[in-house]
Scaffold this active site. Structure first.
Site, short mmCIF file in Angstrom:
data_model
loop_
_atom_site.label_atom_id
_atom_site.label_comp_id
_atom_site.label_asym_id
_atom_site.label_seq_id
_atom_site.Cartn_x
_atom_site.Cartn_y
_atom_site.Cartn_z
CB SER A 254 -0.55 2.23 -2.37
OG SER A 254 -0.97 1.81 -1.11
CG ASP B 33 6.08 0.19 1.75
OD1 ASP B 33 5.28 0.49 2.67
OD2 ASP B 33 5.75 0.16 0.56
CG HIS C 2 3.33 2.93 1.07
ND1 HIS C 2 3.38 1.67 0.54
CD2 HIS C 2 2.07 3.38 0.83
CE1 HIS C 2 2.21 1.36 0.01
NE2 HIS C 2 1.40 2.39 0.17
#
Ligand SMILES: [Ca+2]
Length: 526
Positions: free
Chosen positions: A183, A395, A436
């Site tokens: 991320s 995600d 994610h």
């Protein structure tokens, strides 16, 4: 044949000497101030917490913990808080970890479990501020020192310091420098490879938030597609499992195994209109025309008012995560704070006014140069650098299309602008059924950032652990043709393995060859 052991190995101190070495350590590095030093015996109770991650464990080897204040801008006195952990049994490699969202906090779980526990000198930083993931208020108004620290400066200076500290502590230099994160941490890794190509030799990054000026308006857009709650376009939480069930009905078996996971959403032509409400339908099990329009927007490419492409959409298969991702009643605060504190410097900004000019302003200002969308990794590749990227197909916070686009962009740029073979330096692994960075219905445990605090990989070797695979690829040049991900029952290692799957380098996918559907051995990448 008799081999002489290197002198340094003969001079490795015993446990008592390591404790003494740690507690008397007085490193000399400009702009780096040692706040505190603590020696932890093997299997000592370690309980540390930051706004980013917590670690509570008694499973670590003996290590020396350095708490550092690093001056990031001598002219203003701006500083970052960082930590470097030095295990007694060093594997001669360094491994840095990144952050998540806007968070200002040391990634303790990663440093402990993926770093020191595996023998690395491990480090991370609060990026120059303390704060939780969704809170971007540190950026404004016009707090450039804090923005630049967050964008790249704090991590870069921590990396430089960590290498020097390791050298001074052990009396010899590291062999290879690694980095692993997801991320925001993925964005930080791309920034390092493109702007500081000597910081790392091997980089493992997941679902990077690299295209910030595109990701943030898309995040708001996804919420605007369904809100306000109780309007005709709102999709209530109870309806998402119905949509997911229909997506599976249409696409699950395309990979040869009907297991609740769509291995390759790129070949799934999902038609939600097949569950359109008829006049006699129970509306809890079907979609209205307005709800179908919401879905169409959520799954489509996002274009601005001038029809310029901004960002990719959701893909079929992740419907159980989308209602707690971005298809929400209010936009994710990360994105509204991006405009309030980094782009517009207007804390009263109303996200309903998002338009093409606001999007362009973000691109033009590029606060702190944090937008890390460059396809140019040639300097990093030219010095032998390798990168493994991964992204979950499900995600819910950053479309997997972002990772795929950046991979393709780098690939093409490298071919067009150098003699380098991108396949020898860059691989992208897509992870079916992963959200994610972690969690999801698929096999999602493979030793990556933010995963080991749920469960370790099945084994700490290059077959099951993405970081070990990176080490093998970089140091022995044995290529990584797949990585085996594990799904534990209830996502708990103590509950046993539910199934294993091969993760394949894009554009390959795992294809079932027959045999036990729960074993990775029954699949090949092609
Ligand atoms: Ca399937």
């Amino acid at each position: 044949m008799f081999f002489l052991l290197p002198v340094l190995l003969l001079s490795v101190p015993g446990a008592l000497a390591w404790k003494d070495q740690c507690t008397t350590f007085a490193p000399v590095i400009a702009n780096v101030h040692l706040l505190n030093v603590t020696y932890y015996e093997a299997n000592a109770f370690v309980n540390l917490s930051s706004p980013l991650q917590t670690i509570t464990t008694s499973s670590l080897p003996a290590f020396c913990r350095l708490q550092l204040n690093i001056t990031t801008n001598p002219a203003t006195g701006k500083a970052a808080y960082s930590e470097v952990w030095l295990p007694d049994g060093w594997n001669s490699r360094t491994l840095g970890f990144g952050n998540g969202g806007w968070s200002g906090g040391v990634p303790y779980a990663d440093i402990a479990l993926a770093g020191a526990q595996q023998g690395y000198v491990a480090f991370g930083t609060n990026t120059g501020h303390n704060g939780i993931s969704r809170d971007g208020s540190f950026g404004g108004p016009r707090n450039d020192d804090a923005i630049i620290d967050f964008a790249y400066r704090a991590l870069h200076l921590t990396t430089v310091a960590a290498k020097s500290l390791a050298s001074q502590y052990y009396g010899y230099n590291h062999t290879k420098s690694y980095y692993m994160a997801c991320s925001t941490g993925g964005r930080q890794g791309i920034k390092a490879m493109s702007s500081f190509p000597e910081d790392y030799d091997g980089v493992v990054i997941g679902s990077p938030a690299n295209a910030m000026a595109r990701l943030q308006p898309w995040t708001i857009h996804q919420s605007l597609n369904v809100q306000p709650v109780n309007s005709s376009r709102w999709i209530p939480a109870a309806l998402w499992p119905v949509i997911h069930k229909e997506a599976l009905r249409q696409c699950d078996s395309l990979d040869g195994v009907t297991d609740g996971i769509i291995s390759n959403p790129e070949v799934c032509d999902f038609r939600p209109q097949l569950i359109t409400c008829r006049k006699e339908s129970n509306t809890s099990e079907c979609l209205t025309v307005d709800q179908l329009e919401s879905l169409r927007k959520l799954y489509s490419n996002y274009l601005d008012g001038d029809q310029n492409w901004i960002f990719s959409g959701y893909v079929p298969g992740g419907e159980l995560g989308y209602p707690t991702g971005l298809a929400t009643a209010e936009p994710y605060q990360i994105s509204t704070d991006y405009y309030k504190y980094f782009v517009l410097n207007d804390t009263t900004w109303d996200y309903h006014t998002l338009n093409a000019s606001a999007i362009k302003l973000g691109m033009d200002i590029n606060p702190g140069q944090m937008d890390t969308n460059t396809p140019d990794l040639t300097a990093f590749f030219a010095r032998g650098g390798k990168v493994i990227q991964y992204v979950g197909w499900n995600d819910q916070l950053i479309s997997p299309g972002n990772s795929i686009k950046w991979y393709k962009d780098v690939y093409a740029y490298t071919l067009a602008n150098s003699a380098i073979n991108p396949d020898e330096h860059f691989k992208l692994f897509t992870v079916p059924g992963m959200r994610h960075c972690f969690t999801g219905e698929g096999a999602w445990i493979f030793g990556a950032a933010s995963q080991r605090n749920t469960a370790p990989p099945l084994e700490n070797n290059s077959k099951y652990d993405i970081q070990a695979a990176m080490v093998e690829w970089l140091e022995t040049n044995r290529t990584v043709d797949h990585i085996v991900a594990t799904k534990y029952r209830n996502d708990s290692a103590s509950s046993g393995v539910s199934f294993t799957r091969k993760l394949c380098p894009y554009p390959q996918q795992a294809v079932y060859q027959g045999g036990d559907q729960n074993s990775e051995a029954s699949f090949v990448c092609k």
